[in-house]
Each structure stands twice: as C-alpha cells, then as structure tokens.
Design a protein around this motif. Sequence first.
Motif, PDB file in Angstrom:
ATOM      1  N   PHE A  49     -11.321  -4.146  17.719  1.00 20.19           N
ATOM      2  CA  PHE A  49     -10.719  -4.669  16.496  1.00 20.19           C
ATOM      3  C   PHE A  49      -9.640  -5.711  16.779  1.00 20.19           C
ATOM      4  CE2 PHE A  49     -12.367  -0.431  15.743  1.00 20.19           C
ATOM      5  CZ  PHE A  49     -13.274  -0.708  14.734  1.00 20.19           C
ATOM      6  N   MET A  50      -9.740  -6.352  17.933  1.00 20.59           N
ATOM      7  CA  MET A  50      -8.773  -7.402  18.259  1.00 20.59           C
ATOM      8  C   MET A  50      -8.846  -8.481  17.188  1.00 20.59           C
ATOM      9  SD  MET A  50      -9.032  -7.734  22.381  1.00 20.59           S
ATOM     10  CE  MET A  50      -7.600  -8.780  22.567  1.00 20.59           C
ATOM     11  N   ALA A  51      -7.683  -8.924  16.741  1.00 21.49           N
ATOM     12  CA  ALA A  51      -7.600  -9.936  15.694  1.00 21.49           C
ATOM     13  C   ALA A  51      -6.239 -10.607  15.805  1.00 21.49           C
ATOM     14  CB  ALA A  51      -7.771  -9.280  14.327  1.00 21.49           C
ATOM     15  N   LYS A  52      -6.050 -11.673  15.045  1.00 21.71           N
ATOM     16  CA  LYS A  52      -4.754 -12.343  15.019  1.00 21.71           C
ATOM     17  C   LYS A  52      -3.684 -11.420  14.454  1.00 21.71           C
ATOM     18  CE  LYS A  52      -6.309 -17.107  14.503  1.00 21.71           C
ATOM     19  NZ  LYS A  52      -6.232 -18.289  13.622  1.00 21.71           N
ATOM     20  N   ALA A  53      -4.069 -10.622  13.466  1.00 29.21           N
ATOM     21  CA  ALA A  53      -3.159  -9.664  12.837  1.00 29.21           C
ATOM     22  C   ALA A  53      -3.929  -8.386  12.564  1.00 29.21           C
ATOM     23  CB  ALA A  53      -2.605 -10.227  11.531  1.00 29.21           C
ATOM     24  N   ILE A  54      -3.297  -7.255  12.852  1.00 29.49           N
ATOM     25  CA  ILE A  54      -3.918  -5.956  12.622  1.00 29.49           C
ATOM     26  C   ILE A  54      -2.924  -5.126  11.812  1.00 29.49           C
ATOM     27  CG2 ILE A  54      -4.917  -3.877  13.645  1.00 29.49           C
ATOM     28  CD1 ILE A  54      -5.269  -5.541  16.262  1.00 29.49           C
ATOM     29  N   LEU A  55      -3.366  -4.635  10.667  1.00 28.64           N
ATOM     30  CA  LEU A  55      -2.536  -3.778   9.831  1.00 28.64           C
ATOM     31  C   LEU A  55      -3.097  -2.368   9.929  1.00 28.64           C
ATOM     32  CD1 LEU A  55      -0.167  -3.681   7.844  1.00 28.64           C
ATOM     33  CD2 LEU A  55      -1.810  -4.143   6.003  1.00 28.64           C
ATOM     34  N   VAL A  56      -2.334  -1.475  10.548  1.00 29.86           N
ATOM     35  CA  VAL A  56      -2.726  -0.072  10.734  1.00 29.86           C
ATOM     36  C   VAL A  56      -1.939   0.763   9.728  1.00 29.86           C
ATOM     37  CG1 VAL A  56      -2.672   1.897  12.324  1.00 29.86           C
ATOM     38  CG2 VAL A  56      -3.231  -0.393  13.185  1.00 29.86           C
ATOM     39  N   VAL A  57      -2.650   1.637   9.000  1.00 36.16           N
ATOM     40  CA  VAL A  57      -2.019   2.440   7.952  1.00 36.16           C
ATOM     41  C   VAL A  57      -2.509   3.877   8.044  1.00 36.16           C
ATOM     42  CG1 VAL A  57      -1.618   2.644   5.467  1.00 36.16           C
ATOM     43  CG2 VAL A  57      -2.101   0.391   6.460  1.00 36.16           C
ATOM     44  N   ASN A  58      -1.565   4.839   8.003  1.00 35.18           N
ATOM     45  CA  ASN A  58      -1.977   6.237   7.881  1.00 35.18           C
ATOM     46  C   ASN A  58      -2.099   6.532   6.389  1.00 35.18           C
ATOM     47  OD1 ASN A  58       1.029   6.285   7.789  1.00 35.18           O
ATOM     48  ND2 ASN A  58       0.773   8.486   7.597  1.00 35.18           N
ATOM     49  N   THR A  59      -3.259   7.022   5.983  1.00 28.79           N
ATOM     50  CA  THR A  59      -3.603   7.127   4.566  1.00 28.79           C
ATOM     51  C   THR A  59      -3.799   8.573   4.134  1.00 28.79           C
ATOM     52  OG1 THR A  59      -5.966   6.929   5.027  1.00 28.79           O
ATOM     53  CG2 THR A  59      -4.759   4.865   4.664  1.00 28.79           C
ATOM     54  N   ALA A  60      -3.849   8.760   2.815  1.00 31.62           N
ATOM     55  CA  ALA A  60      -4.142  10.066   2.223  1.00 31.62           C
ATOM     56  C   ALA A  60      -4.686   9.851   0.818  1.00 31.62           C
ATOM     57  CB  ALA A  60      -2.901  10.948   2.184  1.00 31.62           C
ATOM     58  N   SER A  61      -5.602  10.690   0.409  1.00 32.99           N
ATOM     59  CA  SER A  61      -6.294  10.525  -0.873  1.00 32.99           C
ATOM     60  C   SER A  61      -5.565  11.143  -2.058  1.00 32.99           C
ATOM     61  CB  SER A  61      -7.701  11.138  -0.791  1.00 32.99           C
ATOM     62  OG  SER A  61      -8.446  10.496   0.204  1.00 32.99           O
ATOM     63  N   GLU A  62      -4.631  12.056  -1.808  1.00 29.82           N
ATOM     64  CA  GLU A  62      -3.965  12.763  -2.907  1.00 29.82           C
ATOM     65  C   GLU A  62      -2.460  12.507  -2.902  1.00 29.82           C
ATOM     66  OE1 GLU A  62      -5.032  16.903  -2.824  1.00 29.82           O
ATOM     67  OE2 GLU A  62      -7.138  16.440  -2.507  1.00 29.82           O
ATOM     68  N   CYS A  63      -2.067  11.298  -2.579  1.00 30.06           N
ATOM     69  CA  CYS A  63      -0.663  10.934  -2.431  1.00 30.06           C
ATOM     70  C   CYS A  63      -0.267   9.991  -3.569  1.00 30.06           C
ATOM     71  CB  CYS A  63      -0.482  10.235  -1.072  1.00 30.06           C
ATOM     72  SG  CYS A  63       1.182   9.622  -0.740  1.00 30.06           S
ATOM     73  N   GLY A  64       0.996   9.985  -3.922  1.00 29.39           N
ATOM     74  CA  GLY A  64       1.475   9.038  -4.917  1.00 29.39           C
ATOM     75  C   GLY A  64       1.279   7.594  -4.491  1.00 29.39           C
ATOM     76  N   PHE A  65       1.145   7.357  -3.184  1.00 29.75           N
ATOM     77  CA  PHE A  65       0.932   6.004  -2.665  1.00 29.75           C
ATOM     78  C   PHE A  65      -0.554   5.649  -2.519  1.00 29.75           C
ATOM     79  CE2 PHE A  65       5.141   7.124  -0.688  1.00 29.75           C
ATOM     80  CZ  PHE A  65       5.896   6.288  -1.500  1.00 29.75           C
ATOM     81  N   THR A  66      -1.446   6.569  -2.847  1.00 29.09           N
ATOM     82  CA  THR A  66      -2.885   6.327  -2.686  1.00 29.09           C
ATOM     83  C   THR A  66      -3.362   5.039  -3.357  1.00 29.09           C
ATOM     84  OG1 THR A  66      -3.298   8.691  -2.397  1.00 29.09           O
ATOM     85  CG2 THR A  66      -5.186   7.346  -3.029  1.00 29.09           C
ATOM     86  N   PRO A  67      -2.827   4.641  -4.513  1.00 31.30           N
ATOM     87  CA  PRO A  67      -3.263   3.371  -5.107  1.00 31.30           C
ATOM     88  C   PRO A  67      -3.052   2.150  -4.204  1.00 31.30           C
ATOM     89  CG  PRO A  67      -2.189   4.713  -6.768  1.00 31.30           C
ATOM     90  CD  PRO A  67      -1.977   5.403  -5.435  1.00 31.30           C
ATOM     91  N   GLN A  68      -2.288   2.301  -3.124  1.00 34.23           N
ATOM     92  CA  GLN A  68      -2.128   1.196  -2.180  1.00 34.23           C
ATOM     93  C   GLN A  68      -3.458   0.815  -1.529  1.00 34.23           C
ATOM     94  OE1 GLN A  68       1.111   1.482   0.631  1.00 34.23           O
ATOM     95  NE2 GLN A  68       2.565   2.102  -0.949  1.00 34.23           N
ATOM     96  N   TYR A  69      -4.432   1.701  -1.563  1.00 37.92           N
ATOM     97  CA  TYR A  69      -5.765   1.340  -1.058  1.00 37.92           C
ATOM     98  C   TYR A  69      -6.246   0.048  -1.711  1.00 37.92           C
ATOM     99  CZ  TYR A  69      -7.226   5.580   1.531  1.00 37.92           C
ATOM    100  OH  TYR A  69      -7.385   6.582   2.447  1.00 37.92           O
TER     101      TYR A  69
END
Length: 166
Positions: free
Chosen positions: A23-43
């Motif tokens: 996954f080498m790229a100029k920019a890589i955004l790594v995110v730890n996610t969850a489906s039942e979190c208040g932040f889930t809409p960030q998907y």
Amino acid sequence: MLNQLFSIPLLNIHGETKSMGDFMAKAILVVNTASECGFTPQYQELEQLWQRYSAQGLMVLGFPCNQFGQQEKGSNQEIEAFCQLNYGVSFPMFAKVEVNGSDAHPLFRYLKSQAPGLLGHQAIKWNFTKFLISDEGRRVERFAPVTKPLTLEDKIVRILTVSPTD
C-alpha cells in the motif's frame, strides 16, 4: 526505519496476507474504526477522501478495533457488509486488530512510536484515531478521533502535490 514500516504484515478483511509495502503511496491515512461508535459516520468522509485522491496517490486503510466500548463486535464479514451498505466504503479494510496493549498490531505499535499522543502518551484513546503517513514513511502525524477526515484534506493535497525534489 522505512523497511520496518513497509515490511509490517497485514491481514485484509478477506483473510488475505498483505504487507504495508503493498500500500505504498504518497500519502497513507490509517484509521482504527468501529461500527457502533459516535464517530462511525466518519466512514463517509474517509470514503470521500479515497474517491477524490486515490488516483493522485492517497491510500486510506481502515482497521476495525473492538477495544473501545466493544463498539466493533461483528465478524470481519459483518463489518465489511456494514461499511459497504451504510457508507459505500471501497477503500481497503483489514481484519479486526488491537491497537493497544501487549497484543497491539505491529502497525499500531509503529505508528504510536512515531507519533505519540498528547504529553507523549503512546496509547490510542478511542476509535477513529487517524495517522497520516507521508514522505515515503518518514513522517507520521496523529489526529484525534474528533478530527473529521475532511479537515485533513489540505494536508493531504499538500503531500500529494509535493514533488520528490521539493
């Protein structure tokens, strides 16, 4: 150090073995996610960034984690279906991982060592902590769960438009 980052083994959401080097790229955004979190809409915003900038060299990588409030209880198949159905996620997703503790995934151990949180703490505090990797892995920036992905757009664009001689 670069070899260390890009040799880290990964398991995608389908159970296939990969490495960060895939996954080498100029920019890589790594995110730890969850489906039942208040932040889930960030998907939704993560997908928007992926759609806008993947052709220019952005990789968005999602790593489900159940360590915070047990907000990611599902199987990898259930997580993938949820992400696709509810948010149209098409960026690479990975098998559920731990991001803290003795069983923390090597990628998150590496990222936390390169970009500690406030006051130098290396622990990840909650779901949707973001790490932006640039300069062929030489720079790692950490962003809090409350940081909306689209607020990173200017940083991502700057990384993507910098030529190797800049």
